[in-house]
Design a protein around this motif. Structure first.
Motif, PDB file in Angstrom:
ATOM      1  N   ALA A 119       0.836  -1.206   0.000  1.00 45.51           N
ATOM      2  CA  ALA A 119       0.000   0.000   0.000  1.00 45.51           C
ATOM      3  C   ALA A 119       0.869   1.253   0.000  1.00 45.51           C
ATOM      4  O   ALA A 119       0.576   2.229  -0.713  1.00 45.51           O
ATOM      5  N   GLU A 120       1.917   1.219   0.798  1.00 43.57           N
ATOM      6  CA  GLU A 120       2.794   2.386   0.888  1.00 43.57           C
ATOM      7  C   GLU A 120       3.560   2.626  -0.417  1.00 43.57           C
ATOM      8  O   GLU A 120       3.657   3.764  -0.894  1.00 43.57           O
ATOM      9  N   ILE A 121       4.114   1.564  -1.003  1.00 41.86           N
ATOM     10  CA  ILE A 121       4.955   1.775  -2.186  1.00 41.86           C
ATOM     11  C   ILE A 121       4.141   1.969  -3.462  1.00 41.86           C
ATOM     12  O   ILE A 121       4.673   2.467  -4.460  1.00 41.86           O
ATOM     13  N   ASP A 135       7.639   3.483  -5.009  1.00 46.61           N
ATOM     14  CA  ASP A 135       8.786   2.584  -5.158  1.00 46.61           C
ATOM     15  C   ASP A 135       8.246   1.255  -5.679  1.00 46.61           C
ATOM     16  O   ASP A 135       7.029   1.076  -5.813  1.00 46.61           O
ATOM     17  N   THR A 136       9.119   0.307  -5.984  1.00 50.72           N
ATOM     18  CA  THR A 136       8.708  -1.035  -6.394  1.00 50.72           C
ATOM     19  C   THR A 136       9.522  -2.061  -5.626  1.00 50.72           C
ATOM     20  O   THR A 136      10.463  -1.716  -4.906  1.00 50.72           O
ATOM     21  N   THR A 137       9.173  -3.319  -5.785  1.00 50.26           N
ATOM     22  CA  THR A 137       9.911  -4.375  -5.084  1.00 50.26           C
ATOM     23  C   THR A 137      11.233  -4.695  -5.751  1.00 50.26           C
ATOM     24  O   THR A 137      12.122  -5.261  -5.131  1.00 50.26           O
ATOM     25  N   GLY A 138      11.381  -4.324  -7.029  1.00 52.22           N
ATOM     26  CA  GLY A 138      12.577  -4.705  -7.758  1.00 52.22           C
ATOM     27  C   GLY A 138      12.430  -6.115  -8.323  1.00 52.22           C
ATOM     28  O   GLY A 138      11.386  -6.757  -8.202  1.00 52.22           O
ATOM     29  N   THR A 139      13.481  -6.617  -8.931  1.00 46.17           N
ATOM     30  CA  THR A 139      13.462  -7.934  -9.541  1.00 46.17           C
ATOM     31  C   THR A 139      14.249  -8.912  -8.672  1.00 46.17           C
ATOM     32  O   THR A 139      14.595  -8.608  -7.536  1.00 46.17           O
ATOM     33  N   ALA A 140      14.539 -10.103  -9.211  1.00 45.62           N
ATOM     34  CA  ALA A 140      15.298 -11.123  -8.485  1.00 45.62           C
ATOM     35  C   ALA A 140      15.841 -12.136  -9.486  1.00 45.62           C
ATOM     36  O   ALA A 140      15.356 -12.222 -10.619  1.00 45.62           O
ATOM     37  N   THR A 141      16.846 -12.893  -9.080  1.00 45.67           N
ATOM     38  CA  THR A 141      17.307 -13.995  -9.911  1.00 45.67           C
ATOM     39  C   THR A 141      16.255 -15.108  -9.887  1.00 45.67           C
ATOM     40  O   THR A 141      15.359 -15.119  -9.031  1.00 45.67           O
ATOM     41  N   GLY A 180      10.774   1.507   1.268  1.00 44.26           N
ATOM     42  CA  GLY A 180      11.193   2.743   0.625  1.00 44.26           C
ATOM     43  C   GLY A 180      12.658   3.100   0.878  1.00 44.26           C
ATOM     44  O   GLY A 180      13.470   2.220   1.155  1.00 44.26           O
ATOM     45  N   PRO A 181      12.988   4.391   0.750  1.00 45.88           N
ATOM     46  CA  PRO A 181      12.118   5.550   0.605  1.00 45.88           C
ATOM     47  C   PRO A 181      11.516   5.679  -0.797  1.00 45.88           C
ATOM     48  O   PRO A 181      11.957   5.011  -1.726  1.00 45.88           O
ATOM     49  N   CYS A 182      10.515   6.568  -0.882  1.00 46.69           N
ATOM     50  CA  CYS A 182       9.919   6.847  -2.187  1.00 46.69           C
ATOM     51  C   CYS A 182      10.942   7.510  -3.106  1.00 46.69           C
ATOM     52  O   CYS A 182      11.923   8.099  -2.640  1.00 46.69           O
TER      53      CYS A 182
END
Length: 320
Positions: A119-121, A135-141, A180-182
């Motif tokens: 909710a926050e990101i 913001d986002t969670t990003g990726t991963a291998t 975060g941060p945003c």
């Protein structure tokens, strides 16, 4: 434009409000043959995309596009090596060295806690010429090593290297906040620190077979209170220097899927760049979804090389 050679940097270009020592420079230019496979990716949050082959000494570059997808979960440990044993945000005073008096802000992309705070990101923030997710969670291998874990590890290693050069270094987050941060706050941290240079550390999430690193540079944005015109030139200088040293130290080649084989991409859709008032670049150190790049990104020894390459580029940019 070209990379700086492995032992010399071109004369530093002036930056707003800051002076630098002049450097004599020798430029060594070697053309790089690289594939230009275009890949369409979802653009979500501030991030981008890149793998090693025989490393060229230098290359030329135009601009292109790139961005990191989302969806990483809380990361396991990397297969080799770990962060230097220091997660404190309270840093000791900078010592003597060529970067004494210089301020560098390192921005570890994403946060391992973001997936627990959707909710926050997911709320939107203004980025000058539009809006974007906080913001986002990003990726991963494929094995689950999160981009956020990678970026924080490299950033801590980079901080240690720059502090040895005498710089005052601040991280936008140090594993010390739940999310975060945003992206607007990330930019604001660099601005308020009046940083001489800001580097946002990322890894990409493109298709298997897409390899290599790239630097994302700010384009000229003059909307919604944003004005990147004063930092476009200095940021390109910073990006070129980091790219040249990254090739030399890591052995990685520029991206084969964005940037036309140059290693440099210009974008106007990233809040962390649009809202910056100081020289800033993003580096996508490699592609986490390619098995060969992933083997490097999960290696502690390679992450140390990545940090060293980025550090050397910053030192050259700041005239150290």
């Amino acid at each position: 434009m070209s990379y700086a050679g492995p032992e010399f940097d071109p004369r530093p270009s002036p930056r707003p409000g800051r002076g630098r020592r002049a450097l004599l420079a020798v430029m060594v230019v070697v053309a790089v043959a690289a594939g230009g496979l275009a890949v369409q990716r979802a653009v979500s949050g501030d991030g981008g995309r890149g793998g090693p082959t025989a490393a060229p000494t230098s290359t030329n570059y135009p601009s292109g596009n790139g961005s990191s997808p989302t969806g990483a979960s809380t990361p396991p440990s990397a297969s080799s090596g770990s962060s230097p044993p220091d997660s404190s945000t309270a840093r000791p005073p900078a010592g003597s060295g060529p970067l004494r008096g210089k301020v560098v802000v390192i921005d570890p992309g994403h946060n391992t806690g973001n997936a627990r705070h959707t909710a926050e990101i997911n709320r939107t923030v203004r980025i000058g010429n539009g809006s974007k997710e906080c913001d986002t969670t990003g990726t991963a291998t494929d094995a689950g090593y999160a981009e956020a874990a990678f970026t924080l590890d490299v950033s801590r290693r980079l901080r240690a290297l720059l502090e040895k050069q005498g710089a005052t270094v601040r991280l936008t987050q140090d594993g010390d906040r739940p999310w975060g941060p945003c992206i607007d706050e990330r930019a604001r941290i660099g601005n308020e620190a009046e940083a001489d240079a800001v580097v946002s550390v990322h890894a990409d999430g493109s298709a298997d077979g897409d390899r290599g690193f790239h630097l994302i540079l700010p384009g000229a944005v003059t909307e919604g209170g944003a004005d990147t015109r004063p930092i476009v030139g200095p940021s390109r200088d910073l990006g070129e220097r980091i790219a040249g040293h990254f090739v030399r130290v890591t052995g990685s080649a520029p991206s084969n899927y964005v940037g036309g084989g140059t290693g440099l991409v210009t974008r106007k859709d990233l809040g962390g760049l649009n809202l910056s008032k100081v020289p800033k670049v993003f580096i996508e150190c490699g592609n986490m979804r390619d098995s060969k790049d992933a083997a490097l990104l999960t290696s502690g020894a390679w992450r140390q090389k990545a940090a060293q390459g980025i550090s050397d580029g910053i030192v050259g940019f700041l005239g150290g």
